[in-house]
Design a protein around this motif. Structure first.
Motif, PDB file in Angstrom:
ATOM      1  N   GLY A  16      18.057  -7.527 -53.942  1.00 29.88           N
ATOM      2  CA  GLY A  16      18.737  -6.648 -54.968  1.00 29.88           C
ATOM      3  C   GLY A  16      18.764  -5.453 -54.757  1.00 29.88           C
ATOM      4  O   GLY A  16      20.004  -5.100 -55.111  1.00 29.88           O
ATOM      5  N   ALA A  17      18.055  -4.493 -54.379  1.00 27.85           N
ATOM      6  CA  ALA A  17      18.375  -3.262 -53.899  1.00 27.85           C
ATOM      7  C   ALA A  17      19.517  -3.096 -53.287  1.00 27.85           C
ATOM      8  O   ALA A  17      20.441  -2.312 -53.610  1.00 27.85           O
ATOM      9  CB  ALA A  17      17.202  -2.515 -53.539  1.00 27.85           C
ATOM     10  N   ARG A  18      19.485  -3.727 -52.183  1.00 27.39           N
ATOM     11  CA  ARG A  18      20.466  -3.499 -51.227  1.00 27.39           C
ATOM     12  C   ARG A  18      22.029  -3.764 -51.755  1.00 27.39           C
ATOM     13  O   ARG A  18      23.087  -3.045 -51.612  1.00 27.39           O
ATOM     14  CB  ARG A  18      20.387  -4.005 -49.839  1.00 27.39           C
ATOM     15  CG  ARG A  18      19.319  -3.463 -49.058  1.00 27.39           C
ATOM     16  CD  ARG A  18      19.016  -4.105 -47.841  1.00 27.39           C
ATOM     17  NE  ARG A  18      20.055  -3.875 -47.025  1.00 27.39           N
ATOM     18  CZ  ARG A  18      20.087  -4.463 -45.547  1.00 27.39           C
ATOM     19  NH1 ARG A  18      19.095  -5.262 -45.302  1.00 27.39           N
ATOM     20  NH2 ARG A  18      21.186  -4.014 -44.884  1.00 27.39           N
ATOM     21  N   LEU A  19      22.151  -4.878 -52.472  1.00 26.82           N
ATOM     22  CA  LEU A  19      23.138  -5.514 -53.152  1.00 26.82           C
ATOM     23  C   LEU A  19      23.795  -4.475 -54.084  1.00 26.82           C
ATOM     24  O   LEU A  19      24.861  -4.250 -54.539  1.00 26.82           O
ATOM     25  CB  LEU A  19      23.252  -6.797 -53.553  1.00 26.82           C
ATOM     26  CG  LEU A  19      23.335  -7.986 -52.473  1.00 26.82           C
ATOM     27  CD1 LEU A  19      22.720  -9.281 -52.659  1.00 26.82           C
ATOM     28  CD2 LEU A  19      24.742  -8.046 -51.896  1.00 26.82           C
ATOM     29  N   GLY A 149      17.419  -7.700 -40.129  1.00 25.48           N
ATOM     30  CA  GLY A 149      17.786  -8.820 -39.557  1.00 25.48           C
ATOM     31  C   GLY A 149      18.996  -9.537 -40.011  1.00 25.48           C
ATOM     32  O   GLY A 149      19.991  -8.784 -40.161  1.00 25.48           O
ATOM     33  N   THR A 150      18.851 -10.795 -40.010  1.00 22.48           N
ATOM     34  CA  THR A 150      20.255 -11.390 -40.377  1.00 22.48           C
ATOM     35  C   THR A 150      19.897 -12.369 -41.423  1.00 22.48           C
ATOM     36  O   THR A 150      18.893 -12.874 -41.441  1.00 22.48           O
ATOM     37  CB  THR A 150      21.125 -11.960 -39.207  1.00 22.48           C
ATOM     38  OG1 THR A 150      20.389 -13.100 -38.950  1.00 22.48           O
ATOM     39  CG2 THR A 150      21.301 -10.933 -38.242  1.00 22.48           C
ATOM     40  N   LEU A 151      21.198 -12.806 -42.288  1.00 23.43           N
ATOM     41  CA  LEU A 151      20.937 -13.687 -43.343  1.00 23.43           C
ATOM     42  C   LEU A 151      21.898 -14.822 -42.970  1.00 23.43           C
ATOM     43  O   LEU A 151      23.031 -14.446 -42.817  1.00 23.43           O
ATOM     44  CB  LEU A 151      21.344 -13.275 -44.739  1.00 23.43           C
ATOM     45  CG  LEU A 151      21.238 -14.117 -45.830  1.00 23.43           C
ATOM     46  CD1 LEU A 151      19.674 -14.704 -46.143  1.00 23.43           C
ATOM     47  CD2 LEU A 151      21.913 -13.627 -47.169  1.00 23.43           C
ATOM     48  N   THR A 152      21.560 -15.998 -42.488  1.00 21.70           N
ATOM     49  CA  THR A 152      22.435 -17.309 -42.288  1.00 21.70           C
ATOM     50  C   THR A 152      22.185 -17.947 -43.673  1.00 21.70           C
ATOM     51  O   THR A 152      21.186 -18.622 -44.002  1.00 21.70           O
ATOM     52  CB  THR A 152      21.973 -17.851 -41.076  1.00 21.70           C
ATOM     53  OG1 THR A 152      21.915 -17.031 -39.929  1.00 21.70           O
ATOM     54  CG2 THR A 152      22.955 -18.599 -40.580  1.00 21.70           C
ATOM     55  N   PHE A 153      23.454 -18.619 -44.092  1.00 24.79           N
ATOM     56  CA  PHE A 153      23.493 -19.528 -45.152  1.00 24.79           C
ATOM     57  C   PHE A 153      24.497 -20.664 -45.007  1.00 24.79           C
ATOM     58  O   PHE A 153      25.374 -20.501 -44.418  1.00 24.79           O
ATOM     59  CB  PHE A 153      23.564 -18.846 -46.645  1.00 24.79           C
ATOM     60  CG  PHE A 153      24.614 -18.099 -46.909  1.00 24.79           C
ATOM     61  CD1 PHE A 153      24.953 -17.008 -46.283  1.00 24.79           C
ATOM     62  CD2 PHE A 153      25.697 -18.859 -47.720  1.00 24.79           C
ATOM     63  CE1 PHE A 153      26.094 -16.255 -46.864  1.00 24.79           C
ATOM     64  CE2 PHE A 153      26.662 -18.035 -48.133  1.00 24.79           C
ATOM     65  CZ  PHE A 153      27.166 -17.046 -47.569  1.00 24.79           C
ATOM     66  N   ILE A 179      24.743  -6.038 -45.023  1.00 27.37           N
ATOM     67  CA  ILE A 179      23.918  -6.824 -44.603  1.00 27.37           C
ATOM     68  C   ILE A 179      24.497  -7.899 -43.637  1.00 27.37           C
ATOM     69  O   ILE A 179      25.489  -8.194 -43.917  1.00 27.37           O
ATOM     70  CB  ILE A 179      23.303  -7.553 -45.796  1.00 27.37           C
ATOM     71  CG1 ILE A 179      22.748  -6.683 -47.082  1.00 27.37           C
ATOM     72  CG2 ILE A 179      22.410  -8.709 -45.870  1.00 27.37           C
ATOM     73  CD1 ILE A 179      22.479  -7.162 -48.378  1.00 27.37           C
ATOM     74  N   GLU A 180      23.842  -8.070 -42.618  1.00 28.06           N
ATOM     75  CA  GLU A 180      24.405  -8.928 -41.537  1.00 28.06           C
ATOM     76  C   GLU A 180      24.115 -10.162 -42.095  1.00 28.06           C
ATOM     77  O   GLU A 180      23.159 -10.523 -42.186  1.00 28.06           O
ATOM     78  CB  GLU A 180      23.541  -8.669 -40.348  1.00 28.06           C
ATOM     79  CG  GLU A 180      24.308  -8.849 -39.124  1.00 28.06           C
ATOM     80  CD  GLU A 180      23.557  -8.550 -37.788  1.00 28.06           C
ATOM     81  OE1 GLU A 180      23.153  -9.656 -37.079  1.00 28.06           O
ATOM     82  OE2 GLU A 180      23.137  -7.401 -37.588  1.00 28.06           O
TER      83      GLU A 180
END
Ligand SMILES: NC(=O)C1=CN([C@@H]2O[C@H](COP(=O)(O)OP(=O)(O)OC[C@H]3O[C@@H](n4cnc5c(N)ncnc54)[C@H](OP(=O)(O)O)[C@@H]3O)[C@@H](O)[C@H]2O)C=CC1
Ligand SMILES: CC(C)(CO)C(=O)C(=O)O
Length: 311
Positions: A16-19, A149-153, A179-180
């Motif tokens: 939430g904060a980073r976005l 880290g990374t976010l994969t979706f 954000i990676e």
């Protein structure tokens, strides 16, 4: 881009904060009005990695009391609660929030939740997400970024179609926020590989009471790790996970990279909270049962963690 984040805990506050810092319209939905009010007044306070502390404004409400402003539908709904929180009432709220067709992204560790969500949210475009970011919640508005880290979706169940417009828009938004992130058509495999890591580190650190980096440092703990890893790897491969020759080394690298962390299961046990064991080693036990495979190591850690709960 407007994203509703259900669950203002560690991972919800971190994203939430980073976005929000990057300009995304974020609506945090908390369980308690007290936390929602604090977030409305003071925003999210993000610490760690970037250096000092940044406070960022977000909209916030309780999930029960949330009424969308005007007729604006969210572009995405993110589920950042723990596995144990995903009950029928919450599924009802998600169905209501996404009634206009907003896609839903579930960020939980472990397995079982996607199929459970699919059953109750039959019309919803569901996505699984696996994150290797580390986040630690302080008070109701403070979060520390403990590891990059990374976010994969990607779609759940698997979709053979090319990435949809909403997936691409989310990917672009994440990358623009620093954000990676990546899209995958093989989310079951991605989920299983993360599960293999959590199935070893989480219960063994919680049982031994040590940080991730200390786990392989002791020869007895290393033997437990190896046996639990080999059994879990065998079961997950039989369930459809692509085998990876490097899996054991990867596990050791994660212990090293997160050496100073207390695993989420150790933290839950220490705080007397329900752990995610039912969806981590419990998930592997359900697969083993379905495949008629022995799983004595998973049974042992599952039972031990359940005993710690009771106590
Ligand atoms: N933290 C991390 O570094 C990582 C976490 N994950 C996974 O992400 C998921 C979330 O973990 P994490 O953020 O650490 O967990 P937290 O316990 O920090 O956060 C969960 C949040 O969900 C809230 N919640 C529970 N029920 C509801 C509800 N009905 N409506 C709205 N909010 C609700 C809780 O509120 P309340 O506090 O009021 O109970 C809490 O704030 C887990 O599955 C975890 O395994 C994955 C990778 C890394
Ligand atoms: C990767 C690991 C073990 C990092 O602590 C984690 O995901 C957790 O604690 O749940």
């Amino acid at each position: 881009m407007r994203i509703i984040i259900v669950g203002a805990g560690a991972i919800g506050l971190l994203y939430g904060a980073r976005l929000a810092i990057a300009g995304t319209d974020i609506v945090m939905l908390a369980r308690k009005e007290e936390q929602a009010e604090q977030l409305r007044k003071e925003g999210i306070k993000l610490t760690g990695h970037g250096g000092g502390q940044t406070a960022v404004k977000v909209s916030a409400s309780t999930i029960d009391g949330y009424l969308p402003a005007g007729d604006e539908r969210p572009d995405w709904i993110w589920l950042a609660v723990k596995q144990a929180h995903l009950d029928e009432t919450l599924a009802g709220h998600i169905g209501r929030l996404g009634a206009d067709g907003s896609p839903v992204l579930a960020l939980q560790n472990g397995i079982g939740h996607m199929d459970a969500l699919r059953k109750v949210l039959q019309e919803t475009q569901l996505h699984a997400a696996v994150t290797t970011e580390g986040a630690l919640r302080g008070d109701g508005q403070t979060v520390r970024h403990t590891g990059r880290g990374t976010l994969t979706f990607g779609c759940w169940p698997r979709s053979v179609e090319n990435a949809s417009k909403s997936q691409n828009l989310l990917l672009t938004t994440l990358i623009a926020a620093g954000i990676e992130a990546s899209l995958s058509n093989e989310m079951e495999d991605v989920v299983y590989h993360k599960l293999l890591v959590n199935a070893v580190i989480n219960p063994l650190t919680a049982i031994s009471g040590v940080r991730n980096g200390e786990l392989p440092a002791d020869p007895n703990r290393l033997r437990w790790m190896r046996a639990l890893h080999e059994e879990s790897n065998r079961i997950l491969i039989a369930a459809g996970m692509a085998g990876n020759q490097d899996a054991w080394e990867r596990l050791l690298r994660i212990c090293e990279a997160t050496a100073g962390n207390e695993s989420s299961m150790l933290r839950d046990v220490k705080a007397g909270r329900k752990t995610e064991i039912d969806w981590i080693n419990g998930g592997i036990l359900r697969l083993a049962e379905r495949l008629h495979l022995p799983a004595p190591m998973n049974e042992a850690v599952y039972t031990l963690i359940k005993t710690l709960h009771t106590n």
